[in-house]
Write a protein that holds these residues in place. Structure first.
Motif, mmCIF file in Angstrom:
data_model
loop_
_atom_site.group_PDB
_atom_site.id
_atom_site.type_symbol
_atom_site.label_atom_id
_atom_site.label_comp_id
_atom_site.label_asym_id
_atom_site.label_seq_id
_atom_site.Cartn_x
_atom_site.Cartn_y
_atom_site.Cartn_z
ATOM 1 N N LEU A 117 4.348 1.463 8.802
ATOM 2 C CA LEU A 117 3.615 2.332 7.805
ATOM 3 C C LEU A 117 4.567 2.473 6.586
ATOM 4 O O LEU A 117 3.763 2.371 5.555
ATOM 5 N N ALA A 118 5.788 2.556 6.430
ATOM 6 C CA ALA A 118 6.668 2.630 5.419
ATOM 7 C C ALA A 118 6.400 1.397 4.391
ATOM 8 O O ALA A 118 6.987 1.608 3.266
ATOM 9 N N LYS A 119 6.388 0.424 5.020
ATOM 10 C CA LYS A 119 6.256 -1.161 4.070
ATOM 11 C C LYS A 119 4.934 -1.730 4.465
ATOM 12 O O LYS A 119 4.909 -2.861 4.729
ATOM 13 N N LEU A 120 3.974 -0.881 4.444
ATOM 14 C CA LEU A 120 2.530 -1.372 4.803
ATOM 15 C C LEU A 120 1.995 -2.289 3.720
ATOM 16 O O LEU A 120 1.988 -2.043 2.359
ATOM 17 N N ARG A 121 1.682 -3.594 3.815
ATOM 18 C CA ARG A 121 1.287 -4.770 2.768
ATOM 19 C C ARG A 121 0.068 -4.948 3.038
ATOM 20 O O ARG A 121 -0.573 -4.829 4.056
ATOM 21 N N ILE A 170 0.796 -1.208 -0.145
ATOM 22 C CA ILE A 170 0.019 0.101 -0.176
ATOM 23 C C ILE A 170 0.968 1.165 0.006
ATOM 24 O O ILE A 170 0.783 2.160 -0.729
ATOM 25 N N ILE A 171 2.073 1.320 0.741
ATOM 26 C CA ILE A 171 2.983 2.266 1.010
ATOM 27 C C ILE A 171 4.408 1.556 0.949
ATOM 28 O O ILE A 171 4.430 0.282 1.491
ATOM 29 N N ASN A 172 5.116 2.058 0.268
ATOM 30 C CA ASN A 172 6.519 1.420 -0.036
ATOM 31 C C ASN A 172 7.641 2.466 -0.170
ATOM 32 O O ASN A 172 7.974 2.934 -1.234
ATOM 33 N N VAL A 173 8.041 3.110 1.051
ATOM 34 C CA VAL A 173 8.884 3.964 1.062
ATOM 35 C C VAL A 173 10.045 3.705 2.121
ATOM 36 O O VAL A 173 9.998 2.937 2.832
ATOM 37 N N ASP A 174 11.089 4.508 1.835
ATOM 38 C CA ASP A 174 12.353 4.419 2.791
ATOM 39 C C ASP A 174 12.098 5.059 3.971
ATOM 40 O O ASP A 174 11.582 6.169 4.217
ATOM 41 N N GLN A 175 12.045 4.170 5.215
ATOM 42 C CA GLN A 175 11.656 4.741 6.429
ATOM 43 C C GLN A 175 12.369 5.723 7.095
ATOM 44 O O GLN A 175 11.969 6.771 7.755
ATOM 45 N N ASP A 176 13.706 5.897 6.712
ATOM 46 C CA ASP A 176 14.511 6.893 7.165
ATOM 47 C C ASP A 176 14.341 8.233 6.227
ATOM 48 O O ASP A 176 14.707 9.232 7.027
ATOM 49 N N SER A 177 13.457 8.264 5.415
ATOM 50 C CA SER A 177 13.049 9.474 4.597
ATOM 51 C C SER A 177 12.095 10.301 5.421
ATOM 52 O O SER A 177 11.499 11.381 5.154
ATOM 53 N N LEU A 178 11.367 9.378 6.195
ATOM 54 C CA LEU A 178 10.006 9.910 6.862
ATOM 55 C C LEU A 178 10.653 10.955 8.023
ATOM 56 O O LEU A 178 11.454 10.410 9.215
ATOM 57 N N THR A 179 10.089 12.019 8.304
ATOM 58 C CA THR A 179 10.399 12.855 9.368
ATOM 59 C C THR A 179 9.360 13.544 10.168
ATOM 60 O O THR A 179 9.682 14.276 11.097
ATOM 61 N N SER A 235 12.425 6.812 20.946
ATOM 62 C CA SER A 235 12.564 6.644 19.280
ATOM 63 C C SER A 235 12.313 5.350 18.779
ATOM 64 O O SER A 235 12.031 5.177 17.562
ATOM 65 N N SER A 236 12.697 4.195 19.479
ATOM 66 C CA SER A 236 12.383 2.873 18.885
ATOM 67 C C SER A 236 11.147 2.621 18.792
ATOM 68 O O SER A 236 10.783 1.630 17.900
ATOM 69 N N ARG A 237 10.365 3.138 19.701
ATOM 70 C CA ARG A 237 8.846 2.901 19.372
ATOM 71 C C ARG A 237 8.385 3.732 18.153
ATOM 72 O O ARG A 237 7.485 3.107 17.624
ATOM 73 N N ILE A 238 8.712 4.776 18.059
ATOM 74 C CA ILE A 238 8.464 5.669 16.541
ATOM 75 C C ILE A 238 8.942 4.905 15.627
ATOM 76 O O ILE A 238 8.049 4.719 14.760
ATOM 77 N N ASN A 239 10.312 4.422 15.620
ATOM 78 C CA ASN A 239 10.402 3.702 14.387
ATOM 79 C C ASN A 239 9.804 2.440 14.026
ATOM 80 O O ASN A 239 9.428 1.857 13.055
ATOM 81 N N SER A 240 9.276 1.531 15.258
ATOM 82 C CA SER A 240 8.436 0.578 15.227
ATOM 83 C C SER A 240 6.895 0.777 14.477
ATOM 84 O O SER A 240 6.504 0.225 13.304
ATOM 85 N N VAL A 241 6.495 1.945 14.735
ATOM 86 C CA VAL A 241 5.379 2.479 13.939
ATOM 87 C C VAL A 241 5.576 2.859 12.483
ATOM 88 O O VAL A 241 4.923 2.288 11.505
ATOM 89 N N LEU A 242 6.618 3.641 12.324
ATOM 90 C CA LEU A 242 7.068 3.997 11.032
ATOM 91 C C LEU A 242 7.545 2.752 10.136
ATOM 92 O O LEU A 242 7.234 2.879 8.764
ATOM 93 N N TYR A 262 1.963 10.707 3.229
ATOM 94 C CA TYR A 262 1.502 9.399 3.190
ATOM 95 C C TYR A 262 0.388 9.368 4.418
ATOM 96 O O TYR A 262 0.503 9.499 5.387
ATOM 97 N N ARG A 263 -1.273 9.251 4.083
ATOM 98 C CA ARG A 263 -2.317 9.288 5.116
ATOM 99 C C ARG A 263 -2.999 8.087 4.931
ATOM 100 O O ARG A 263 -3.582 7.965 3.917
ATOM 101 N N ILE A 264 -3.053 7.047 5.846
ATOM 102 C CA ILE A 264 -4.194 6.275 5.758
ATOM 103 C C ILE A 264 -5.286 6.387 6.611
ATOM 104 O O ILE A 264 -5.144 6.971 7.954
ATOM 105 N N SER A 265 -6.237 5.851 6.442
ATOM 106 C CA SER A 265 -7.454 5.714 7.479
ATOM 107 C C SER A 265 -7.654 4.117 7.847
ATOM 108 O O SER A 265 -7.564 3.348 6.953
ATOM 109 N N VAL A 266 -7.480 3.877 9.014
ATOM 110 C CA VAL A 266 -7.794 2.291 9.373
ATOM 111 C C VAL A 266 -9.243 2.387 10.307
ATOM 112 O O VAL A 266 -9.315 3.087 11.179
ATOM 113 N N LYS A 267 -9.557 1.250 9.831
ATOM 114 C CA LYS A 267 -10.981 0.793 10.522
ATOM 115 C C LYS A 267 -10.864 -0.852 10.889
ATOM 116 O O LYS A 267 -10.919 -1.712 10.112
#
Length: 186
Positions: A91-95, A17-26, A81-88, A128-133
């Motif tokens: 999201l960055a490689k959401l399948r 769904i989203i496939n971006v480099d996680q390190d590019s997300l700020t 930061s490790s928890r933020i990175n977990s969420v990112l 990159y914005r997703i809505s989740v239900k």
């Protein structure tokens, strides 16, 4: 080789769904109900006080900028930061598990009233914005309730609706205490 011919159409499709480099997300924003958490990454200058190598020693690798996450409006809050990175990472490689190419209107999936809205921006400002239900719990043949295994996702700007696994969706439904570096229990 024979197994390759038994694949369905979805098995050959790009599953991201989203496939971006996680390190590019700020930036990362999580909205659940009335709570909105907005985090942003800051980079501090690298430490350039590395000792000069003596004869016969290799030069140390170049110092990297220190990257840390901050909670908008609360500079004193220590973000894990490790928890933020977990969420990112989620999201960055959401399948997706399933995809609906020609979906019904979003209310049919509950996406007009999502459980969470997650957005991230990269260093170039692309969002990159997703809505989740979350799907409701299921009832088995004996009438016993069991947790749902999937959730619906809509990516802003994409006409498709996706189904992801529940554990992926759970990653996006976090409260502030989850990101608290000082309150973290190991």
């Amino acid at each position: 080789i024979a197994g390759s011919f038994k694949k369905g159409v979805n098995d050959w499709r790009d599953k991201y769904i989203i496939n971006v480099d996680q390190d590019s997300l700020t930036e990362l924003t999580l909205k659940t109900g009335k709570t909105e958490l907005k985090f942003y990454r800051v980079e501090s200058a690298p430490d350039t006080t590395a000792p000069t190598p003596t004869e016969g020693q290799d030069a140390p690798p170049p110092a990297e900028a220190k990257k840390e996450w901050k909670l908008e409006g609360q500079d004193s809050f220590k973000v894990d930061s490790s928890r933020i990175n977990s969420v990112l990472a989620g999201l960055a490689k959401l399948r997706w598990n399933e995809v609906v190419d020609a979906p019904q209107p979003l209310p049919s999936y509950g996406l007009d009233n999502p459980d969470s809205i997650v957005s991230a921006k990269d260093k170039d400002g692309k969002e990159y914005r997703i809505s989740v239900k979350m799907l409701p719990d299921e009832t088995d043949e004996k009438g016993k309730s069991k947790p749902a295994q999937f959730a619906w996702v809509a990516l802003e700007g994409d006409s498709k609706v996706y189904q992801i696994r529940q554990y992926q969706a759970d990653r996006f439904k976090k409260d502030l205490s989850f990101f608290d570096a000082e309150g973290k229990k190991q």
